[in-house]
Design an enzyme around this catalytic site. Structure first.
Site, PDB file in Angstrom:
ATOM      1  N   LYS A   1       0.805  -1.225   0.000  1.00 57.17           N
ATOM      2  CA  LYS A   1       0.000   0.000   0.000  1.00 57.17           C
ATOM      3  C   LYS A   1       0.841   1.280   0.000  1.00 57.17           C
ATOM      4  CE  LYS A   1      -4.401  -0.601   2.045  1.00 57.17           C
ATOM      5  NZ  LYS A   1      -5.252  -0.680   3.237  1.00 57.17           N
TER       6      LYS A   1
ATOM      7  N   ASP B   1     -10.026   4.008   1.789  1.00 63.48           N
ATOM      8  CA  ASP B   1     -10.316   3.453   3.114  1.00 63.48           C
ATOM      9  C   ASP B   1     -11.093   4.444   3.987  1.00 63.48           C
ATOM     10  OD1 ASP B   1      -9.342   0.872   2.907  1.00 63.48           O
ATOM     11  OD2 ASP B   1      -7.333   1.377   3.620  1.00 63.48           O
TER      12      ASP B   1
HETATM   13  P1  NAP Z   1      -0.840  -1.805  10.844  1.00 58.87           P
HETATM   14  O1  NAP Z   1      -0.385  -0.658  10.005  1.00 58.87           O
HETATM   15  O2  NAP Z   1       0.023  -3.010  10.978  1.00 58.87           O
HETATM   16  O3  NAP Z   1      -1.135  -1.221  12.319  1.00 58.87           O
HETATM   17  C1  NAP Z   1      -1.454  -2.089  13.386  1.00 58.87           C
HETATM   18  C2  NAP Z   1      -1.902  -1.256  14.587  1.00 58.87           C
HETATM   19  O4  NAP Z   1      -2.257  -2.171  15.646  1.00 58.87           O
HETATM   20  C3  NAP Z   1      -0.819  -0.337  15.146  1.00 58.87           C
HETATM   21  O5  NAP Z   1      -1.426   0.785  15.733  1.00 58.87           O
HETATM   22  C4  NAP Z   1      -0.182  -1.243  16.199  1.00 58.87           C
HETATM   23  O6  NAP Z   1       0.524  -0.559  17.209  1.00 58.87           O
HETATM   24  C5  NAP Z   1      -1.415  -1.898  16.779  1.00 58.87           C
HETATM   25  N1  NAP Z   1      -1.088  -3.133  17.474  1.00 58.87           N
HETATM   26  C6  NAP Z   1      -0.783  -4.327  16.926  1.00 58.87           C
HETATM   27  N2  NAP Z   1      -0.517  -5.245  17.890  1.00 58.87           N
HETATM   28  C7  NAP Z   1      -0.675  -4.587  19.069  1.00 58.87           C
HETATM   29  C8  NAP Z   1      -0.538  -4.987  20.440  1.00 58.87           C
HETATM   30  N3  NAP Z   1      -0.218  -6.243  20.789  1.00 58.87           N
HETATM   31  N4  NAP Z   1      -0.791  -4.056  21.403  1.00 58.87           N
HETATM   32  C9  NAP Z   1      -1.116  -2.786  21.076  1.00 58.87           C
HETATM   33  N5  NAP Z   1      -1.263  -2.357  19.802  1.00 58.87           N
HETATM   34  C10 NAP Z   1      -1.033  -3.249  18.815  1.00 58.87           C
HETATM   35  O7  NAP Z   1      -2.255  -2.362  10.347  1.00 58.87           O
HETATM   36  P2  NAP Z   1      -3.426  -1.525   9.641  1.00 58.87           P
HETATM   37  O8  NAP Z   1      -3.315  -1.653   8.178  1.00 58.87           O
HETATM   38  O9  NAP Z   1      -3.472  -0.161  10.240  1.00 58.87           O
HETATM   39  O10 NAP Z   1      -4.712  -2.380  10.090  1.00 58.87           O
HETATM   40  C11 NAP Z   1      -5.203  -2.344  11.416  1.00 58.87           C
HETATM   41  C12 NAP Z   1      -6.449  -3.220  11.497  1.00 58.87           C
HETATM   42  O11 NAP Z   1      -7.487  -2.662  10.711  1.00 58.87           O
HETATM   43  C13 NAP Z   1      -6.224  -4.641  10.950  1.00 58.87           C
HETATM   44  O12 NAP Z   1      -6.898  -5.562  11.784  1.00 58.87           O
HETATM   45  C14 NAP Z   1      -6.867  -4.606   9.584  1.00 58.87           C
HETATM   46  O13 NAP Z   1      -7.362  -5.873   9.175  1.00 58.87           O
HETATM   47  C15 NAP Z   1      -8.013  -3.643   9.833  1.00 58.87           C
HETATM   48  N6  NAP Z   1      -8.474  -2.964   8.612  1.00 58.87           N
HETATM   49  C16 NAP Z   1      -9.784  -3.071   8.304  1.00 58.87           C
HETATM   50  C17 NAP Z   1     -10.272  -2.421   7.187  1.00 58.87           C
HETATM   51  C18 NAP Z   1     -11.729  -2.553   6.858  1.00 58.87           C
HETATM   52  O14 NAP Z   1     -12.096  -2.306   5.705  1.00 58.87           O
HETATM   53  N7  NAP Z   1     -12.592  -2.867   7.829  1.00 58.87           N
HETATM   54  C19 NAP Z   1      -9.420  -1.667   6.362  1.00 58.87           C
HETATM   55  C20 NAP Z   1      -8.068  -1.575   6.715  1.00 58.87           C
HETATM   56  C21 NAP Z   1      -7.607  -2.229   7.854  1.00 58.87           C
HETATM   57  P3  NAP Z   1       2.105  -0.315  17.033  1.00 58.87           P
HETATM   58  O15 NAP Z   1       2.235   0.880  16.129  1.00 58.87           O
HETATM   59  O16 NAP Z   1       2.579  -0.055  18.415  1.00 58.87           O
HETATM   60  O17 NAP Z   1       2.691  -1.563  16.436  1.00 58.87           O
END
Ligand code: NAP
Length: 284
Positions: free
Chosen positions: A77, A114
Protein backbone atom coordinates in the site's frame (compact mmCIF):
# COMPACT_ATOMS: atom_id res chain seq x y z
CA UNK A 1 -3.17 10.34 -34.11
CA UNK A 2 -5.48 9.72 -37.10
CA UNK A 3 -7.72 6.74 -37.46
CA UNK A 4 -5.42 5.30 -40.12
CA UNK A 5 -2.31 5.39 -37.92
CA UNK A 6 -3.92 4.48 -34.57
CA UNK A 7 -2.88 1.04 -33.30
CA UNK A 8 -5.61 -1.56 -33.39
CA UNK A 9 -7.48 -1.52 -30.08
CA UNK A 10 -8.25 -5.02 -28.87
CA UNK A 11 -11.69 -5.07 -27.34
CA UNK A 12 -11.94 -7.27 -24.28
CA UNK A 13 -13.77 -7.44 -20.98
CA UNK A 14 -12.03 -5.21 -18.44
CA UNK A 15 -9.75 -6.93 -15.94
CA UNK A 16 -9.10 -5.82 -12.38
CA UNK A 17 -7.65 -7.53 -9.35
CA UNK A 18 -6.12 -7.25 -5.93
CA UNK A 19 -2.35 -7.19 -5.48
CA UNK A 20 -0.87 -8.40 -2.21
CA UNK A 21 1.15 -11.07 -0.45
CA UNK A 22 -0.37 -13.23 0.88
CA UNK A 23 -3.60 -12.75 -1.04
CA UNK A 24 -5.49 -16.06 -0.83
CA UNK A 25 -7.53 -14.84 2.17
CA UNK A 26 -8.75 -11.68 0.40
CA UNK A 27 -12.51 -11.28 0.17
CA UNK A 28 -12.24 -8.74 -2.64
CA UNK A 29 -12.49 -11.24 -5.55
CA UNK A 30 -15.70 -12.61 -4.11
CA UNK A 31 -17.13 -9.12 -3.60
CA UNK A 32 -16.28 -7.77 -7.06
CA UNK A 33 -17.27 -11.07 -8.69
CA UNK A 34 -20.66 -10.82 -7.00
CA UNK A 35 -21.21 -7.24 -8.19
CA UNK A 36 -20.16 -8.12 -11.76
CA UNK A 37 -22.70 -10.92 -11.83
CA UNK A 38 -25.41 -8.93 -10.09
CA UNK A 39 -25.23 -6.06 -12.56
CA UNK A 40 -24.62 -8.29 -15.60
CA UNK A 41 -21.32 -6.58 -16.42
CA UNK A 42 -18.52 -7.98 -18.53
CA UNK A 43 -15.26 -8.17 -16.59
CA UNK A 44 -13.10 -10.23 -14.29
CA UNK A 45 -11.50 -9.56 -10.90
CA UNK A 46 -8.67 -11.81 -9.74
CA UNK A 47 -6.30 -12.18 -6.77
CA UNK A 48 -2.68 -11.49 -7.80
CA UNK A 49 0.10 -12.60 -5.43
CA UNK A 50 3.07 -10.26 -5.89
CA UNK A 51 6.40 -10.26 -4.06
CA UNK A 52 7.68 -6.77 -3.14
CA UNK A 53 10.68 -7.09 -5.47
CA UNK A 54 8.33 -7.75 -8.42
CA UNK A 55 5.84 -4.97 -7.72
CA UNK A 56 7.24 -2.38 -10.15
CA UNK A 57 7.48 -4.90 -12.98
CA UNK A 58 3.98 -6.27 -12.37
CA UNK A 59 2.48 -2.76 -12.34
CA UNK A 60 4.20 -1.93 -15.62
CA UNK A 61 2.82 -5.07 -17.25
CA UNK A 62 -0.74 -5.02 -15.96
CA UNK A 63 -2.12 -2.27 -18.25
CA UNK A 64 -0.58 -4.08 -21.25
CA UNK A 65 -2.36 -7.26 -20.16
CA UNK A 66 -5.78 -5.60 -20.21
CA UNK A 67 -6.05 -4.55 -16.58
CA UNK A 68 -7.92 -1.30 -16.01
CA UNK A 69 -7.05 -1.09 -12.34
CA UNK A 70 -6.37 -2.88 -9.10
CA UNK A 71 -6.82 -2.86 -5.40
CA UNK A 72 -3.67 -2.94 -3.33
CA UNK A 73 -3.21 -4.54 0.05
CA UNK A 74 -0.45 -5.51 2.49
CA UNK A 75 2.50 -5.14 1.96
CA UNK A 76 2.28 -2.87 -1.10
CA UNK A 77 0.00 0.00 0.00
CA UNK A 78 2.86 2.42 0.67
CA UNK A 79 5.20 1.30 -2.13
CA UNK A 80 2.63 1.89 -4.89
CA UNK A 81 2.70 5.62 -4.14
CA UNK A 82 6.28 5.83 -5.38
CA UNK A 83 5.39 3.89 -8.55
CA UNK A 84 2.21 5.77 -9.49
CA UNK A 85 2.26 8.65 -11.99
CA UNK A 86 -0.43 10.61 -10.14
CA UNK A 87 -1.55 10.36 -6.53
CA UNK A 88 -4.68 11.93 -5.01
CA UNK A 89 -4.17 14.41 -2.16
CA UNK A 90 -5.83 12.09 0.32
CA UNK A 91 -3.63 9.12 -0.62
CA UNK A 92 -0.56 11.33 -0.33
CA UNK A 93 -1.68 12.59 3.08
CA UNK A 94 -2.47 9.09 4.31
CA UNK A 95 0.80 7.81 2.86
CA UNK A 96 -0.79 4.75 1.26
CA UNK A 97 -3.04 3.78 -1.66
CA UNK A 98 -5.54 0.94 -1.93
CA UNK A 99 -7.03 1.67 -5.37
CA UNK A 100 -5.20 2.03 -8.68
CA UNK A 101 -6.58 3.13 -12.02
CA UNK A 102 -4.61 2.29 -15.16
CA UNK A 103 -5.28 5.00 -17.72
CA UNK A 104 -5.50 4.18 -21.44
CA UNK A 105 -2.03 5.76 -21.94
CA UNK A 106 -0.59 3.32 -19.37
CA UNK A 107 -0.25 5.91 -16.60
CA UNK A 108 -1.07 4.78 -13.06
CA UNK A 109 -3.36 6.85 -10.83
CA UNK A 110 -3.36 6.02 -7.10
CA UNK A 111 -6.12 6.75 -4.58
CA UNK A 112 -7.02 5.74 -1.06
CA UNK A 113 -10.69 4.90 -0.42
CA UNK A 114 -10.32 3.45 3.11
CA UNK A 115 -11.36 6.72 4.77
CA UNK A 116 -14.34 7.03 2.42
CA UNK A 117 -15.31 3.44 3.33
CA UNK A 118 -14.97 4.14 7.03
CA UNK A 119 -17.28 7.18 6.94
CA UNK A 120 -19.78 5.59 4.51
CA UNK A 121 -20.11 2.63 6.88
CA UNK A 122 -20.88 4.91 9.84
CA UNK A 123 -23.35 6.96 7.79
CA UNK A 124 -25.14 3.79 6.66
CA UNK A 125 -25.39 2.08 10.04
CA UNK A 126 -25.65 5.13 12.31
CA UNK A 127 -27.38 7.73 10.11
CA UNK A 128 -27.75 10.27 12.93
CA UNK A 129 -24.07 10.07 13.90
CA UNK A 130 -22.68 13.60 14.22
CA UNK A 131 -18.89 13.79 13.75
CA UNK A 132 -18.89 17.30 15.20
CA UNK A 133 -20.93 16.22 18.24
CA UNK A 134 -17.85 15.80 20.47
CA UNK A 135 -14.27 14.54 20.56
CA UNK A 136 -13.34 11.44 18.58
CA UNK A 137 -10.90 8.91 20.04
CA UNK A 138 -8.81 6.73 17.73
CA UNK A 139 -6.95 3.77 19.20
CA UNK A 140 -4.02 2.80 16.97
CA UNK A 141 -1.74 4.66 14.58
CA UNK A 142 -1.04 2.20 11.75
CA UNK A 143 -1.90 2.60 8.08
CA UNK A 144 -5.64 2.17 8.56
CA UNK A 145 -5.67 4.63 11.47
CA UNK A 146 -4.15 7.28 9.19
CA UNK A 147 -7.06 6.87 6.75
CA UNK A 148 -9.54 7.04 9.64
CA UNK A 149 -7.92 10.20 11.02
CA UNK A 150 -7.96 11.88 7.60
CA UNK A 151 -11.62 11.04 7.05
CA UNK A 152 -12.75 12.08 10.55
CA UNK A 153 -11.01 15.45 10.21
CA UNK A 154 -12.57 15.83 6.78
CA UNK A 155 -16.00 15.08 8.25
CA UNK A 156 -15.75 17.94 10.72
CA UNK A 157 -14.43 16.38 13.94
CA UNK A 158 -13.15 19.30 16.02
CA UNK A 159 -10.97 17.35 18.49
CA UNK A 160 -9.34 14.05 17.62
CA UNK A 161 -7.60 12.11 20.36
CA UNK A 162 -5.18 9.35 19.47
CA UNK A 163 -3.20 6.76 21.41
CA UNK A 164 -0.91 4.05 20.16
CA UNK A 165 1.30 1.44 21.80
CA UNK A 166 4.23 2.99 19.92
CA UNK A 167 3.61 6.62 20.81
CA UNK A 168 5.98 7.94 18.16
CA UNK A 169 3.62 6.81 15.39
CA UNK A 170 0.75 8.77 16.98
CA UNK A 171 3.01 11.82 17.34
CA UNK A 172 3.97 11.48 13.69
CA UNK A 173 0.29 11.54 12.73
CA UNK A 174 -0.26 14.66 14.83
CA UNK A 175 2.76 16.31 13.18
CA UNK A 176 1.26 15.60 9.75
CA UNK A 177 -2.46 16.11 10.42
CA UNK A 178 -2.31 19.14 12.69
CA UNK A 179 -3.69 21.03 15.60
CA UNK A 180 -7.00 19.24 16.07
CA UNK A 181 -5.10 16.12 17.24
CA UNK A 182 -4.24 15.37 20.86
CA UNK A 183 -1.83 12.49 21.56
CA UNK A 184 -2.41 10.36 24.67
CA UNK A 185 -0.03 7.89 26.29
CA UNK A 186 -0.95 4.25 25.71
CA UNK A 187 -1.26 3.88 29.50
CA UNK A 188 -3.86 6.71 29.45
CA UNK A 189 -6.04 5.25 26.72
CA UNK A 190 -8.92 4.68 29.17
CA UNK A 191 -8.91 8.38 30.10
CA UNK A 192 -8.84 9.30 26.42
CA UNK A 193 -12.38 7.91 26.11
CA UNK A 194 -13.80 10.32 28.70
CA UNK A 195 -16.28 12.58 26.90
CA UNK A 196 -15.55 11.07 23.47
CA UNK A 197 -18.62 10.68 21.25
CA UNK A 198 -16.89 8.55 18.61
CA UNK A 199 -14.46 5.78 19.56
CA UNK A 200 -12.58 3.74 16.97
CA UNK A 201 -10.44 0.65 17.39
CA UNK A 202 -7.96 0.99 14.54
CA UNK A 203 -5.50 -1.55 15.94
CA UNK A 204 -5.43 -5.17 14.84
CA UNK A 205 -6.26 -6.28 18.40
CA UNK A 206 -9.42 -8.34 18.64
CA UNK A 207 -8.87 -10.10 15.31
CA UNK A 208 -9.28 -13.87 15.28
CA UNK A 209 -6.03 -15.33 16.54
CA UNK A 210 -4.90 -12.07 18.21
CA UNK A 211 -5.26 -10.79 21.74
CA UNK A 212 -8.36 -8.72 22.47
CA UNK A 213 -8.05 -4.96 22.86
CA UNK A 214 -7.72 -4.76 26.63
CA UNK A 215 -8.42 -1.18 27.69
CA UNK A 216 -10.60 0.10 30.53
CA UNK A 217 -13.94 1.27 29.16
CA UNK A 218 -15.24 2.75 32.46
CA UNK A 219 -15.04 6.28 31.05
CA UNK A 220 -16.87 5.34 27.84
CA UNK A 221 -20.20 7.17 27.68
CA UNK A 222 -23.30 5.17 26.63
CA UNK A 223 -23.99 8.09 24.26
CA UNK A 224 -20.81 7.31 22.31
CA UNK A 225 -20.65 5.47 19.01
CA UNK A 226 -18.08 2.66 19.05
CA UNK A 227 -16.70 1.14 15.89
CA UNK A 228 -13.98 -1.36 15.06
CA UNK A 229 -11.94 -1.78 11.91
CA UNK A 230 -11.51 -5.47 12.67
CA UNK A 231 -14.28 -7.52 11.04
CA UNK A 232 -13.14 -11.07 11.78
CA UNK A 233 -14.96 -11.61 14.09
CA UNK A 234 -17.75 -9.15 13.38
CA UNK A 235 -18.46 -8.73 17.08
CA UNK A 236 -15.03 -8.05 18.55
CA UNK A 237 -14.52 -8.10 22.33
CA UNK A 238 -14.29 -4.28 22.16
CA UNK A 239 -17.66 -3.94 20.41
CA UNK A 240 -19.27 -6.51 22.70
CA UNK A 241 -18.19 -4.58 25.79
CA UNK A 242 -19.15 -1.21 24.29
CA UNK A 243 -22.61 -2.60 23.44
CA UNK A 244 -23.01 -3.92 26.99
CA UNK A 245 -22.41 -0.35 28.19
CA UNK A 246 -25.25 0.88 25.99
CA UNK A 247 -23.16 2.36 23.17
CA UNK A 248 -24.24 2.22 19.56
CA UNK A 249 -21.83 -0.01 17.71
CA UNK A 250 -20.88 -0.36 14.05
CA UNK A 251 -18.77 -3.33 12.93
CA UNK A 252 -15.90 -3.11 10.43
CA UNK A 253 -17.33 -5.16 7.58
CA UNK A 254 -19.16 -2.22 6.01
CA UNK A 255 -15.89 -0.30 5.70
CA UNK A 256 -14.45 -3.15 3.64
CA UNK A 257 -17.52 -3.17 1.38
CA UNK A 258 -17.77 0.60 0.93
CA UNK A 259 -14.05 1.13 0.22
CA UNK A 260 -14.42 -1.24 -2.74
CA UNK A 261 -17.28 0.65 -4.43
CA UNK A 262 -15.39 3.61 -5.99
CA UNK A 263 -12.83 1.30 -7.66
CA UNK A 264 -15.54 -0.98 -9.01
CA UNK A 265 -17.35 2.00 -10.51
CA UNK A 266 -14.20 3.34 -12.19
CA UNK A 267 -13.19 -0.04 -13.64
CA UNK A 268 -16.53 -1.54 -14.60
CA UNK A 269 -18.72 1.54 -15.08
CA UNK A 270 -21.45 0.97 -12.51
CA UNK A 271 -21.71 2.21 -8.93
CA UNK A 272 -22.49 -0.92 -6.89
CA UNK A 273 -24.92 -0.89 -4.02
CA UNK A 274 -23.60 -1.85 -0.59
CA UNK A 275 -26.67 -3.48 0.91
CA UNK A 276 -27.64 -6.41 3.12
CA UNK A 277 -27.35 -8.85 0.21
CA UNK A 278 -23.74 -7.75 -0.35
CA UNK A 279 -23.00 -8.11 3.33
CA UNK A 280 -24.52 -11.58 3.51
CA UNK A 281 -22.54 -12.68 0.46
CA UNK A 282 -19.28 -11.81 2.19
CA UNK A 283 -20.36 -13.29 5.51
CA UNK A 284 -21.45 -16.50 3.79
P1 NAP B 1 -0.84 -1.80 10.84
O1 NAP B 1 -0.39 -0.66 10.00
O2 NAP B 1 0.02 -3.01 10.98
O3 NAP B 1 -1.13 -1.22 12.32
C1 NAP B 1 -1.45 -2.09 13.39
C2 NAP B 1 -1.90 -1.26 14.59
O4 NAP B 1 -2.26 -2.17 15.65
C3 NAP B 1 -0.82 -0.34 15.15
O5 NAP B 1 -1.43 0.78 15.73
C4 NAP B 1 -0.18 -1.24 16.20
O6 NAP B 1 0.52 -0.56 17.21
C5 NAP B 1 -1.41 -1.90 16.78
N1 NAP B 1 -1.09 -3.13 17.47
C6 NAP B 1 -0.78 -4.33 16.93
N2 NAP B 1 -0.52 -5.24 17.89
C7 NAP B 1 -0.68 -4.59 19.07
C8 NAP B 1 -0.54 -4.99 20.44
N3 NAP B 1 -0.22 -6.24 20.79
N4 NAP B 1 -0.79 -4.06 21.40
C9 NAP B 1 -1.12 -2.79 21.08
N5 NAP B 1 -1.26 -2.36 19.80
C10 NAP B 1 -1.03 -3.25 18.81
O7 NAP B 1 -2.26 -2.36 10.35
P2 NAP B 1 -3.43 -1.53 9.64
O8 NAP B 1 -3.31 -1.65 8.18
O9 NAP B 1 -3.47 -0.16 10.24
O10 NAP B 1 -4.71 -2.38 10.09
C11 NAP B 1 -5.20 -2.34 11.42
C12 NAP B 1 -6.45 -3.22 11.50
O11 NAP B 1 -7.49 -2.66 10.71
C13 NAP B 1 -6.22 -4.64 10.95
O12 NAP B 1 -6.90 -5.56 11.78
C14 NAP B 1 -6.87 -4.61 9.58
O13 NAP B 1 -7.36 -5.87 9.18
C15 NAP B 1 -8.01 -3.64 9.83
N6 NAP B 1 -8.47 -2.96 8.61
C16 NAP B 1 -9.78 -3.07 8.30
C17 NAP B 1 -10.27 -2.42 7.19
C18 NAP B 1 -11.73 -2.55 6.86
O14 NAP B 1 -12.10 -2.31 5.70
N7 NAP B 1 -12.59 -2.87 7.83
C19 NAP B 1 -9.42 -1.67 6.36
C20 NAP B 1 -8.07 -1.58 6.72
C21 NAP B 1 -7.61 -2.23 7.85
P3 NAP B 1 2.11 -0.32 17.03
O15 NAP B 1 2.23 0.88 16.13
O16 NAP B 1 2.58 -0.05 18.42
O17 NAP B 1 2.69 -1.56 16.44
Amino acid sequence: MTEETAPTQIKHAPLAGVIGMPIAHSRSPRLHGYWLERYGLAGHYVPIPVMPEHLAEVLRMMPRMGFVGANVTIPHKEAVLTLADTVTDRAALIGAANTLIFRPDGKIHADNTDGYGFIANLRQHAPDWDPAGGPAAVIGAGGAARAVVASLLDSGVTELRIANRTKLRAEQIKAEFGARLVVYDWAQVGNMLDGATTVVNATSLGMDGKQPLRIPLDALSPAALATDLVYTPLMTPFLTEAASRGCRIVDGLGMLLHQAAPGFERWFGHRPEVDEATRQLILG
